[in-house]
Design a protein around this motif. Structure first.
Motif, PDB file in Angstrom:
ATOM      1  N   GLU A  54       0.815  -1.209   0.000  1.00 46.17           N
ATOM      2  CA  GLU A  54       0.000   0.000   0.000  1.00 46.17           C
ATOM      3  C   GLU A  54       0.852   1.264   0.000  1.00 46.17           C
ATOM      4  N   GLY A  93      -1.636  -5.925  -9.542  1.00 48.17           N
ATOM      5  CA  GLY A  93      -2.857  -5.321 -10.055  1.00 48.17           C
ATOM      6  C   GLY A  93      -2.993  -5.524 -11.548  1.00 48.17           C
ATOM      7  N   THR A 136      -6.601   7.644  -6.413  1.00 42.48           N
ATOM      8  CA  THR A 136      -6.940   6.405  -5.708  1.00 42.48           C
ATOM      9  C   THR A 136      -8.353   5.934  -6.064  1.00 42.48           C
ATOM     10  N   GLN A 139      -8.124   4.514  -9.478  1.00 41.82           N
ATOM     11  CA  GLN A 139      -7.492   3.196  -9.403  1.00 41.82           C
ATOM     12  C   GLN A 139      -8.481   2.153  -8.902  1.00 41.82           C
ATOM     13  N   TRP A 140      -9.231   2.474  -7.854  1.00 42.16           N
ATOM     14  CA  TRP A 140     -10.240   1.545  -7.325  1.00 42.16           C
ATOM     15  C   TRP A 140     -11.295   1.231  -8.383  1.00 42.16           C
ATOM     16  N   GLY A 153     -13.075  -1.116  -0.567  1.00 42.48           N
ATOM     17  CA  GLY A 153     -12.362   0.154  -0.612  1.00 42.48           C
ATOM     18  C   GLY A 153     -11.413   0.388   0.548  1.00 42.48           C
ATOM     19  N   PHE A 156      -7.735   0.545  -0.470  1.00 36.72           N
ATOM     20  CA  PHE A 156      -7.445   1.757  -1.222  1.00 36.72           C
ATOM     21  C   PHE A 156      -7.438   2.978  -0.298  1.00 36.72           C
ATOM     22  N   GLN A 159      -4.190   2.850   1.494  1.00 34.44           N
ATOM     23  CA  GLN A 159      -3.147   3.280   0.549  1.00 34.44           C
ATOM     24  C   GLN A 159      -3.108   4.802   0.453  1.00 34.44           C
ATOM     25  N   TRP A 160      -4.279   5.445   0.373  1.00 34.70           N
ATOM     26  CA  TRP A 160      -4.339   6.907   0.300  1.00 34.70           C
ATOM     27  C   TRP A 160      -3.810   7.532   1.590  1.00 34.70           C
TER      28      TRP A 160
END
Length: 187
Positions: A54, A93, A136, A139-140, A153, A156, A159-160
């Motif tokens: 992440e 991914g 993000t 990307q999701w 989510g 993600f 990750q953010w």
């Protein structure tokens, strides 16, 4: 009193830069992209660190965002493309997702660089947060669309959050680098 006849102050013909100086300028200009690639390799290695997967997008987005604003010659579009390709090849991914996100972040940072470069670090951090959040979410959405199911989510969001947390640290490091080792004018 006679004026200083140094070549830097006098217009006209300048001596040609030596090979070593041209290589130094090239190395200083390529350092940000090379270090971003090295960070991608290190964060993609199987080190079993918590949150390592992440953290990778946050570090890469921070690097692309910063260098696209403050030294765009050091992070040109082909270098961003290669970094995105490297992230996609080393990650798990769908191919092309991070490549597209990085190119969009690069384009946004380049198009708004004159306004963003004047911002205080806290305002720039908030601007990065907005750009990073949009990246993000994109990307999701792309990962969900390509896997034909809605992805959770939480990963993600984590990750953010990591990307927001790492940006001030990288901002300080990149600022110091842009004044010293990554400054082609100091060659």
């Amino acid at each position: 009193m006679t004026p200083d006849p140094s070549p830097a102050l006098q217009p006209g013909i300048q001596p040609r830069a030596s090979l070593w100086r041209r290589l130094d300028v090239l190395a200083r200009r390529g350092l940000p992209a090379a270090l971003t690639g090295l960070a991608i390799l290190l964060l993609s290695a199987p080190l079993d660190l918590p949150g390592q997967a992440e953290l990778l997008p946050g570090v890469v987005l921070s690097s692309v965002f910063f260098w696209s604003i403050f030294r765009p010659a050091s992070m040109p579009s082909p270098a961003v493309f290669l970094c995105g390709l490297l992230v996609d090849l080393l990650g798990f991914g769908p191919p092309g997702v991070m490549l597209l996100v990085l190119l969009i972040v690069h384009g946004v940072a380049l198009s708004a660089r004159y306004g963003l470069a004047r911002l205080h670090v806290l305002a720039l951090w908030l601007a990065f947060g907005g750009v990073s959040a949009a990246g993000t979410v994109l990307q999701w959405a792309l990962v969900s669309a390509l896997s034909l199911r809605v992805m959770p989510g939480a990963a993600f969001g984590f990750q953010w959050t990591l990307g927001m947390g790492v940006f001030p640290v990288l901002y300080g490091l990149f600022t110091a680098m842009s004044r010293t080792v990554a400054n082609p004018e100091r060659a």
